[in-house]
Design a protein around this motif. Structure first.
Motif, PDB file in Angstrom:
ATOM      1  N   ALA A 161       0.818  -1.215   0.000  1.00 46.65           N
ATOM      2  CA  ALA A 161       0.000   0.000   0.000  1.00 46.65           C
ATOM      3  C   ALA A 161       0.848   1.258   0.000  1.00 46.65           C
ATOM      4  CB  ALA A 161      -0.927  -0.007   1.222  1.00 46.65           C
ATOM      5  N   ALA A 162       2.031   1.186   0.595  1.00 48.46           N
ATOM      6  CA  ALA A 162       2.879   2.372   0.714  1.00 48.46           C
ATOM      7  C   ALA A 162       3.617   2.700  -0.576  1.00 48.46           C
ATOM      8  CB  ALA A 162       3.880   2.175   1.849  1.00 48.46           C
ATOM      9  N   ILE A 163       3.946   1.691  -1.404  1.00 52.86           N
ATOM     10  CA  ILE A 163       4.839   1.952  -2.536  1.00 52.86           C
ATOM     11  C   ILE A 163       4.187   1.788  -3.896  1.00 52.86           C
ATOM     12  CG2 ILE A 163       6.846   1.255  -1.177  1.00 52.86           C
ATOM     13  CD1 ILE A 163       6.919  -1.334  -2.839  1.00 52.86           C
ATOM     14  N   VAL A 164       2.936   1.269  -3.963  1.00 46.19           N
ATOM     15  CA  VAL A 164       2.293   1.115  -5.256  1.00 46.19           C
ATOM     16  C   VAL A 164       2.149   2.486  -5.915  1.00 46.19           C
ATOM     17  CG1 VAL A 164      -0.077   1.327  -4.370  1.00 46.19           C
ATOM     18  CG2 VAL A 164       0.390  -0.044  -6.427  1.00 46.19           C
ATOM     19  N   THR A 165       2.251   2.521  -7.227  1.00 44.50           N
ATOM     20  CA  THR A 165       2.112   3.777  -7.948  1.00 44.50           C
ATOM     21  C   THR A 165       0.747   4.409  -7.658  1.00 44.50           C
ATOM     22  OG1 THR A 165       3.509   2.936  -9.732  1.00 44.50           O
ATOM     23  CG2 THR A 165       2.148   4.862 -10.233  1.00 44.50           C
ATOM     24  N   GLY A 166       0.762   5.690  -7.280  1.00 45.93           N
ATOM     25  CA  GLY A 166      -0.478   6.368  -6.928  1.00 45.93           C
ATOM     26  C   GLY A 166      -0.970   6.029  -5.546  1.00 45.93           C
ATOM     27  N   ALA A 167      -0.055   5.611  -4.675  1.00 44.92           N
ATOM     28  CA  ALA A 167      -0.448   5.216  -3.313  1.00 44.92           C
ATOM     29  C   ALA A 167      -1.294   6.299  -2.662  1.00 44.92           C
ATOM     30  CB  ALA A 167       0.800   4.960  -2.475  1.00 44.92           C
ATOM     31  N   GLY A 168      -2.405   5.880  -2.075  1.00 46.92           N
ATOM     32  CA  GLY A 168      -3.306   6.809  -1.419  1.00 46.92           C
ATOM     33  C   GLY A 168      -4.345   7.405  -2.329  1.00 46.92           C
ATOM     34  N   HIS A 169      -4.241   7.153  -3.642  1.00 41.49           N
ATOM     35  CA  HIS A 169      -5.163   7.753  -4.599  1.00 41.49           C
ATOM     36  C   HIS A 169      -5.779   6.719  -5.537  1.00 41.49           C
ATOM     37  CE1 HIS A 169      -3.767  11.740  -3.371  1.00 41.49           C
ATOM     38  NE2 HIS A 169      -2.535  11.250  -3.426  1.00 41.49           N
ATOM     39  N   ARG A 170      -5.726   5.449  -5.161  1.00 42.31           N
ATOM     40  CA  ARG A 170      -6.286   4.399  -6.005  1.00 42.31           C
ATOM     41  C   ARG A 170      -6.762   3.247  -5.133  1.00 42.31           C
ATOM     42  NH1 ARG A 170      -1.339   1.362  -9.026  1.00 42.31           N
ATOM     43  NH2 ARG A 170      -2.911  -0.289  -9.227  1.00 42.31           N
ATOM     44  N   PRO A 171      -7.734   2.463  -5.607  1.00 43.90           N
ATOM     45  CA  PRO A 171      -8.140   1.279  -4.850  1.00 43.90           C
ATOM     46  C   PRO A 171      -7.011   0.243  -4.850  1.00 43.90           C
ATOM     47  CG  PRO A 171      -9.800   1.892  -6.484  1.00 43.90           C
ATOM     48  CD  PRO A 171      -8.567   2.678  -6.802  1.00 43.90           C
ATOM     49  N   LEU A 172      -6.934  -0.512  -3.784  1.00 40.69           N
ATOM     50  CA  LEU A 172      -5.934  -1.563  -3.670  1.00 40.69           C
ATOM     51  C   LEU A 172      -6.582  -2.935  -3.831  1.00 40.69           C
ATOM     52  CD1 LEU A 172      -3.941  -0.273  -0.565  1.00 40.69           C
ATOM     53  CD2 LEU A 172      -3.343   0.003  -2.984  1.00 40.69           C
ATOM     54  N   ALA A 173      -5.814  -3.866  -4.349  1.00 41.55           N
ATOM     55  CA  ALA A 173      -6.295  -5.240  -4.420  1.00 41.55           C
ATOM     56  C   ALA A 173      -6.462  -5.798  -3.013  1.00 41.55           C
ATOM     57  CB  ALA A 173      -5.307  -6.106  -5.195  1.00 41.55           C
ATOM     58  N   ARG A 174      -7.494  -6.595  -2.829  1.00 41.33           N
ATOM     59  CA  ARG A 174      -7.620  -7.336  -1.573  1.00 41.33           C
ATOM     60  C   ARG A 174      -6.564  -8.438  -1.574  1.00 41.33           C
ATOM     61  NH1 ARG A 174     -13.180  -9.530  -2.654  1.00 41.33           N
ATOM     62  NH2 ARG A 174     -12.617  -8.897  -4.772  1.00 41.33           N
ATOM     63  N   VAL A 175      -5.838  -8.576  -0.491  1.00 39.48           N
ATOM     64  CA  VAL A 175      -4.820  -9.613  -0.362  1.00 39.48           C
ATOM     65  C   VAL A 175      -5.331 -10.624   0.658  1.00 39.48           C
ATOM     66  CG1 VAL A 175      -2.416 -10.154   0.179  1.00 39.48           C
ATOM     67  CG2 VAL A 175      -2.997  -7.962  -0.914  1.00 39.48           C
ATOM     68  N   ARG A 176      -5.621 -11.832   0.193  1.00 41.35           N
ATOM     69  CA  ARG A 176      -6.212 -12.857   1.038  1.00 41.35           C
ATOM     70  C   ARG A 176      -5.358 -14.118   1.009  1.00 41.35           C
ATOM     71  NH1 ARG A 176     -12.654 -12.543  -0.699  1.00 41.35           N
ATOM     72  NH2 ARG A 176     -13.111 -10.561   0.367  1.00 41.35           N
ATOM     73  N   THR A 177      -5.590 -14.967   1.968  1.00 40.65           N
ATOM     74  CA  THR A 177      -4.938 -16.274   1.959  1.00 40.65           C
ATOM     75  C   THR A 177      -5.943 -17.329   1.485  1.00 40.65           C
ATOM     76  OG1 THR A 177      -5.456 -16.534   4.308  1.00 40.65           O
ATOM     77  CG2 THR A 177      -3.258 -15.733   3.737  1.00 40.65           C
ATOM     78  N   SER A 178      -5.416 -18.417   0.978  1.00 36.50           N
ATOM     79  CA  SER A 178      -6.233 -19.483   0.412  1.00 36.50           C
ATOM     80  C   SER A 178      -7.259 -20.000   1.416  1.00 36.50           C
ATOM     81  CB  SER A 178      -5.330 -20.638  -0.022  1.00 36.50           C
ATOM     82  OG  SER A 178      -6.078 -21.801  -0.292  1.00 36.50           O
ATOM     83  N   GLN A 179      -8.468 -20.242   0.928  1.00 36.34           N
ATOM     84  CA  GLN A 179      -9.493 -20.866   1.761  1.00 36.34           C
ATOM     85  C   GLN A 179      -9.527 -22.384   1.585  1.00 36.34           C
ATOM     86  OE1 GLN A 179     -13.324 -19.046   1.086  1.00 36.34           O
ATOM     87  NE2 GLN A 179     -12.707 -17.075   1.921  1.00 36.34           N
ATOM     88  N   LEU A 180      -8.923 -22.873   0.507  1.00 39.57           N
ATOM     89  CA  LEU A 180      -8.983 -24.310   0.215  1.00 39.57           C
ATOM     90  C   LEU A 180      -7.736 -25.059   0.659  1.00 39.57           C
ATOM     91  CD1 LEU A 180     -10.592 -24.207  -3.346  1.00 39.57           C
ATOM     92  CD2 LEU A 180     -11.724 -24.307  -1.117  1.00 39.57           C
ATOM     93  N   GLY A 181      -6.724 -24.331   1.132  1.00 38.58           N
ATOM     94  CA  GLY A 181      -5.530 -24.974   1.655  1.00 38.58           C
ATOM     95  C   GLY A 181      -4.796 -25.797   0.604  1.00 38.58           C
TER      96      GLY A 181
END
Length: 313
Positions: free
Chosen positions: A276-296
């Motif tokens: 979130a801190a270093i992505v281009t346009g940080a603070g001015h764009r939606p971020l991808a949700r980062v999740r862990t696997s539910q199916l293992g």
């Protein structure tokens, strides 16, 4: 009707009977042999074991290697004996049912998109973080393969010029800094640099070769300082890679799967913060949700079975 998904990895051949809701009803496993004939015998063995207990009409193979876009042959698999091999036709002849091939990360991405952490996402990326990094990208639910069926090979993006050597022949690949192998390498470097008086890693390992990603994870969960520092380094590089991926693909969701994902509480939050801190346009764009696997560890099995079932309809 249920289908069988088979995850053909360098260490083991794991199979599962999967119903239309993505539930694994039964499973079987054998060690991965080293020759082509023995490997195909092993796949036949686990499938026949499961078919003796369940009626199925399709089999999907998830393979850690380059699969031709028509999903009939394996071009190359670094930890398996198949080379330019018509695996789907040979296995279909052996088993007497349709067989579909898929890259293991693509299959895992399908599993998570249909039934897990990426359900319903328009653009979904799965990162299988284990020995290295595998990746699968879905665009509106369809697998993106690239022009020659090998995309996206994200683990070999160069993040450190002239960095750690990689088995691919390059240096500084992302997976050399963000994987189970990277955890061990970072821990060894930290031990050499810090020379701590006491560390669970040195107490439990007679030499550096015995320091593995699993040992580092166990030590970190026990609060070992060197192991925690190794995970902090992994989190940094995962965040760096997520930012790069977001600039290229702008996904809705990124799913972290693979063996390293089992230790997600040790690194995922820090990786999200770095991203979130270093992505281009940080603070001015939606971020991808980062999740862990539910199916293992069943993710690729579920995805392979689902693709096999869908192809026979």
């Amino acid at each position: 009707m249920p289908a069988i998904g088979v995850d053909v990895g360098g260490t083991s051949v794991r199979a599962g009977v999967v119903d239309e809701q993505g539930c694994v009803l039964d499973s079987a496993r054998v060690a991965t042999p080293g020759s082509t004939d023995a490997l195909e015998d092993a796949v036949t063995t686990v499938v026949d074991e499961l078919r003796s207990r369940h009626p199925v009409d399709a089999v999907g193979l998830a393979v850690a290697g380059f699969v031709h876009p028509d999903r009939r042959s394996v071009r190359f698999a670094p930890h398996l004996p198949w080379r330019s091999a018509p695996v789907a036709d040979r296995m279909s002849g052996r088993l007497g049912v349709p067989v579909t091939l898929e890259h293991d990360a693509n299959a895992a991405a399908v599993g998570e998109h249909r039934f897990g952490a990426a359900r319903g996402a328009g653009i979904a990326l799965l990162l299988a973080v284990g020995t290295g990094i595998g990746a699968g990208l879905l665009l509106d639910g369809r697998i993106f393969r690239g022009a020659h069926g090998v995309a996206p090979e994200l683990g070999h993006l160069r993040v450190v010029p002239d960095g750690r050597p990689c088995p691919c022949g390059g240096h500084g690949c992302w997976e050399r800094y963000c994987s189970g192998t990277a955890l061990a390498a970072t821990a060894v470097e930290l031990l050499a640099r810090r020379r701590p008086r006491s560390s669970a890693l040195t107490r439990d390992s007679a030499d550096q070769a015995e320091i593995t990603g699993r040992r580092v994870a166990h030590a970190a969960k026990e609060g070992d300082g060197v192991a925690l520092a190794a995970f902090a380094d992994l989190a940094h590089w995962l965040g760096e890679g997520l930012a790069l991926i977001a600039d290229v693909y702008d996904p809705d969701v990124v799913v972290i799967a693979g063996g390293v994902a089992e230790s997600a509480p040790l690194f995922v939050d820090e990786a999200r913060e770095r991203y979130a801190a270093i992505v281009t346009g940080a603070g001015h764009r939606p971020l991808a949700r980062v999740r862990t696997s539910q199916l293992g560890d069943s993710t690729a099995i579920v995805g392979a079975a689902t693709l096999a079932r869908e192809r026979t309809r």
